[in-house]
Design a protein around this motif. Structure first.
Motif, PDB file in Angstrom:
ATOM      1  N   PRO A   1      15.784  13.354  -0.715  1.00 34.64           N
ATOM      2  CA  PRO A   1      17.410  13.484  -0.628  1.00 34.64           C
ATOM      3  C   PRO A   1      18.223  14.672  -1.031  1.00 34.64           C
ATOM      4  O   PRO A   1      19.072  15.288  -0.401  1.00 34.64           O
ATOM      5  CB  PRO A   1      17.824  12.099  -1.302  1.00 34.64           C
ATOM      6  N   THR A   2      17.471  15.255  -2.169  1.00 34.83           N
ATOM      7  CA  THR A   2      18.115  16.376  -2.946  1.00 34.83           C
ATOM      8  C   THR A   2      18.162  17.584  -2.007  1.00 34.83           C
ATOM      9  O   THR A   2      18.904  18.429  -1.882  1.00 34.83           O
ATOM     10  CB  THR A   2      17.757  16.664  -4.079  1.00 34.83           C
TER      11      THR A   2
ATOM     12  N   ASP B   1      11.140   2.022  -1.259  1.00 37.33           N
ATOM     13  CA  ASP B   1      10.077   3.175  -1.872  1.00 37.33           C
ATOM     14  C   ASP B   1      10.154   3.717  -3.273  1.00 37.33           C
ATOM     15  O   ASP B   1       9.321   4.579  -3.490  1.00 37.33           O
ATOM     16  CB  ASP B   1       9.782   4.301  -0.776  1.00 37.33           C
ATOM     17  N   ARG B   2      11.220   3.563  -3.892  1.00 37.04           N
ATOM     18  CA  ARG B   2      11.457   4.300  -5.213  1.00 37.04           C
ATOM     19  C   ARG B   2      11.544   3.114  -6.248  1.00 37.04           C
ATOM     20  O   ARG B   2      12.485   2.199  -6.020  1.00 37.04           O
ATOM     21  CB  ARG B   2      12.528   5.194  -5.119  1.00 37.04           C
TER      22      ARG B   2
ATOM     23  N   VAL C   1      12.811   6.543 -10.546  1.00 34.00           N
ATOM     24  CA  VAL C   1      12.814   7.490  -9.440  1.00 34.00           C
ATOM     25  C   VAL C   1      14.189   7.492  -8.930  1.00 34.00           C
ATOM     26  O   VAL C   1      14.795   8.711  -8.804  1.00 34.00           O
ATOM     27  CB  VAL C   1      11.837   7.260  -8.369  1.00 34.00           C
ATOM     28  N   LEU C   2      14.668   6.442  -8.708  1.00 30.42           N
ATOM     29  CA  LEU C   2      16.090   6.107  -8.114  1.00 30.42           C
ATOM     30  C   LEU C   2      17.071   6.835  -9.109  1.00 30.42           C
ATOM     31  O   LEU C   2      17.988   7.513  -8.735  1.00 30.42           O
ATOM     32  CB  LEU C   2      16.665   4.759  -8.087  1.00 30.42           C
ATOM     33  N   GLU C   3      16.719   6.614 -10.709  1.00 30.28           N
ATOM     34  CA  GLU C   3      17.759   7.435 -11.499  1.00 30.28           C
ATOM     35  C   GLU C   3      17.472   8.587 -11.356  1.00 30.28           C
ATOM     36  O   GLU C   3      18.456   9.503 -11.441  1.00 30.28           O
ATOM     37  CB  GLU C   3      17.193   6.716 -12.931  1.00 30.28           C
ATOM     38  N   GLN C   4      16.370   9.371 -11.109  1.00 32.14           N
ATOM     39  CA  GLN C   4      16.124  10.903 -10.905  1.00 32.14           C
ATOM     40  C   GLN C   4      16.886  11.295  -9.959  1.00 32.14           C
ATOM     41  O   GLN C   4      17.469  12.325  -9.932  1.00 32.14           O
ATOM     42  CB  GLN C   4      14.587  11.210 -10.887  1.00 32.14           C
TER      43      GLN C   4
ATOM     44  N   LEU D   1      24.158   1.478 -10.618  1.00 33.66           N
ATOM     45  CA  LEU D   1      23.489   2.690 -11.205  1.00 33.66           C
ATOM     46  C   LEU D   1      24.357   3.880 -10.823  1.00 33.66           C
ATOM     47  O   LEU D   1      24.271   5.019 -11.459  1.00 33.66           O
ATOM     48  CB  LEU D   1      21.978   2.867 -10.847  1.00 33.66           C
ATOM     49  N   ALA D   2      24.452   4.194  -9.484  1.00 32.46           N
ATOM     50  CA  ALA D   2      25.179   5.334  -8.845  1.00 32.46           C
ATOM     51  C   ALA D   2      26.559   5.535  -9.599  1.00 32.46           C
ATOM     52  O   ALA D   2      26.958   6.633  -9.952  1.00 32.46           O
ATOM     53  CB  ALA D   2      25.253   5.086  -7.248  1.00 32.46           C
TER      54      ALA D   2
END
Length: 339
Positions: A110-111, A132-133, A137-140, A183-184
């Protein structure tokens, strides 16, 4: 640590959701992963109640501004040259570009895609799924997207991979869309969430959207519905349930039988069969499909609570170049609706 981020999953949900239901519930109320298993939110004997979010986010960031024309970026996977060519065409005519995350078609991180969109002068809206995360990893990803300054993140639980798609790879589902939106928001990224008014259990969709807003969502992207009246009715129900966040309405973009069939096959998605037939039976289906999408977008933008439209679908079975040109033409015709 917010307790809801580590609460045990709802019994009977293979996606391990705490805040459900997902958007993939089948028409008969069964689970998308197992047609013989009732969705626990549809099962009269299961935990049917929508769970309340216990910790509202008082200062969740909102998109500035919300996109009036949010266009799906549909590119061949792992093809940077094609992606850049598509961005050259779509970025100048779209208020935002939405990156999906298909279960059968992985792509660059995504980045990386967000950076390409920003370099092309576009506003990236990145879909993150929980399939998949894991949470770490979602936080990253959220930290990286926040640092880049993306326009927002569409937080979805995610479709499960089909049994014929990489069966040797695990599916995570550490979180669900509601908890990911939280989280977002706490990471400082505007959080959008999906809403599927036509999917079972329809009677609980408005309440579920209200809980997503309480968790931190500040924008909703609605899946395709049969008519503007259907969406207006749902949004009135959502307001009664406490959801007053702005909404991006789905607009189906199809110009041939294949692209219409792909959209029609998605769970929880409703297309007007008369509108589809009119496009497919027209002397020039491509022109008719463009006209139909523009008309649907104009009608959806007139619905109270709708601030934008999502041009969704592959648009053409003749390849990404034609599909891109179709979406660009629709977006250009809608330019007058932008503030």
């Amino acid at each position: 640590m917010t307790p809801t981020l580590i609460d045990p999953p709802t019994p009977g949900c293979p996606k391990r959701m705490v805040f459900g239901p997902c958007g993939g519930v089948r028409g008969d109320g069964s689970c998308e992963l197992d047609a013989g298993l009732p969705c626990p939110w549809c099962d009269p004997s299961g935990p049917a109640a929508i769970r309340s979010w216990p910790e509202p986010v008082p200062a969740a960031p909102a998109p500035d501004p919300a996109p009036v024309v949010l266009t799906d970026l549909t590119a061949p996977p792992y093809d940077l040259r094609a992606t850049r060519a598509i961005l050259e065409t779509l970025a100048p005519v779209s208020d935002g570009l939405l990156i999906g995350e298909d279960q059968h078609s992985p792509d660059f991180p995504p980045t990386m895609i967000a950076s390409e969109i920003l370099a092309a002068g576009g506003a990236p809206w990145i879909t993150l799924t929980c399939r998949d995360r894991n949470r770490a990893v979602l936080e990253q990803e959220l930290a990286g997207l926040a640092e880049l300054g993306v326009a927002g993140v569409l937080c979805v639980t995610g479709d499960a991979r089909g049994p014929d798609v990489r069966p040797e790879i695990t599916q995570v589902f550490d979180l669900d869309s509601t908890r990911l939106a939280h989280l977002a928001a706490t990471a400082g990224v505007p959080a959008a969430v999906a809403v599927v008014p036509a999917a079972p259990p329809a009677v609980r969709r408005a309440e579920a959207l209200a809980e997503k807003q309480r968790a931190g969502a500040t924008l909703a992207v609605a899946n395709h519905v049969g008519s503007p009246e259907d969406l207006a009715s749902f949004l009135a129900e959502a307001r009664d349930a406490g959801a007053d966040l702005p909404v991006i309405a789905g607009v189906a973009v199809y110009t041939d039988e294949d692209t219409a069939a792909v959209l029609s096959a998605f769970p929880g998605l409703a297309l007007d069969p008369e509108a589809v037939a009119a496009v497919l039976n027209a002397p020039d289906p491509l022109a008719a499909g463009i006209d139909a999408a523009v008309a649907e977008a104009e009608a959806m933008l007139a619905v109270p609570g709708v601030v934008g439209v999502n041009l969704s679908g592959r648009a053409s079975a003749r390849g990404w170049r034609v599909g891109t040109e179709v979406k660009a033409e629709i977006a250009s015709r809608l330019a007058g609706r932008r503030s």
